[in-house]
Write a protein that holds these residues in place. Sequence first.
Motif, PDB file in Angstrom:
ATOM      1  N   GLN A   1       0.875  -1.169   0.000  1.00 39.24           N
ATOM      2  CA  GLN A   1       0.000   0.000   0.000  1.00 39.24           C
ATOM      3  C   GLN A   1       0.910   1.216   0.000  1.00 39.24           C
ATOM      4  O   GLN A   1       1.750   1.390   0.880  1.00 39.24           O
TER       5      GLN A   1
ATOM      6  N   CYS B   1      -2.757   0.556  -4.210  1.00 38.77           N
ATOM      7  CA  CYS B   1      -2.319  -0.783  -3.825  1.00 38.77           C
ATOM      8  C   CYS B   1      -1.674  -1.471  -5.010  1.00 38.77           C
ATOM      9  O   CYS B   1      -2.275  -1.544  -6.083  1.00 38.77           O
TER      10      CYS B   1
ATOM     11  N   TRP C   1     -10.408  -5.466  -0.644  1.00 41.90           N
ATOM     12  CA  TRP C   1     -10.211  -4.291   0.200  1.00 41.90           C
ATOM     13  C   TRP C   1     -11.103  -4.455   1.430  1.00 41.90           C
ATOM     14  O   TRP C   1     -12.298  -4.770   1.309  1.00 41.90           O
TER      15      TRP C   1
ATOM     16  N   LEU D   1      -8.170   1.654  -4.835  1.00 37.47           N
ATOM     17  CA  LEU D   1      -9.526   1.868  -4.311  1.00 37.47           C
ATOM     18  C   LEU D   1      -9.902   3.334  -4.487  1.00 37.47           C
ATOM     19  O   LEU D   1      -9.099   4.220  -4.163  1.00 37.47           O
TER      20      LEU D   1
ATOM     21  N   TYR E   1      -7.676   1.282   5.992  1.00 40.08           N
ATOM     22  CA  TYR E   1      -8.045   0.464   4.842  1.00 40.08           C
ATOM     23  C   TYR E   1      -6.909  -0.497   4.512  1.00 40.08           C
ATOM     24  O   TYR E   1      -5.748  -0.099   4.475  1.00 40.08           O
TER      25      TYR E   1
ATOM     26  N   CYS F   1      -5.511  -3.452   1.813  1.00 39.18           N
ATOM     27  CA  CYS F   1      -5.533  -4.181   0.553  1.00 39.18           C
ATOM     28  C   CYS F   1      -5.005  -5.580   0.849  1.00 39.18           C
ATOM     29  O   CYS F   1      -4.004  -5.731   1.573  1.00 39.18           O
TER      30      CYS F   1
END
Lengths: 113, 114
Positions: free
Chosen positions: B6, B23, B35, B76, B89, B91
């Motif tokens: 990321q 990502c 995700w 994303l 968040y 990945c």
Amino acid sequence: DAGITQSPRHKVTETGTPVTLRCHQTENHRYMYWYRQDPGHGLRLIHYSYGVKDTDKGEVSDGYSVSRSKTEDFLLTLESATSSQTSVYFCAISETPRDQPQHFGDGTRLSIL
Amino acid sequence: AQSVTQLDSHVSVSEGTPVLLRCNYSSSYSPSLFWYVQHPNKGLQLLLKYTSAATLVKGINGFEAEFKKSETSFHLTKPSAHMSDAAEYFCVVHSGGGADGLTFGKGTHLIIQP
């Protein structure tokens, strides 16, 4: 939400003591997983199970053992806790290992002093 | 072997502006990509997943991601950020078909400015 319950949610203990964390599911999923989450590392797999009495090691398994005597329960044991095992522990379940996303419990925050 | 990077540890955007969380992945096999979002003191919730169907994947809460094999990316996006999007968040990649879990990126902390 998937039926996953982790217990306890919080625990503080001392170095050298044994600790057992429990994950209970009501989804009848075959696969269960234990992860630990540490700042800057994301989640890392400790152990996983692919059926009753069937388990295998993950990326960071040293110092941990697991047991699964029933489909619904997956136990994580720290035989002699160390300060490096202070972390947040997450249980996850899935129907299949690949295409199905894993569903996560709300975590257990473990502090080892 | 598989890995996930990321590219940003923190992203800050103003409410109402677009969100982009980047990502990149590597995988020896055709991967499944996910995700997840994590709100404070909570477990992870699936936002969306790619499993070799359509390359543009739509998820919950207005998020979407595009799988680009040539760039090994799975970024994303969301057209308009909301305050409730503030979270961590992750990945995630799974490849090889084995039951050995997922490989997580280190996370991107999304901050929403009012």
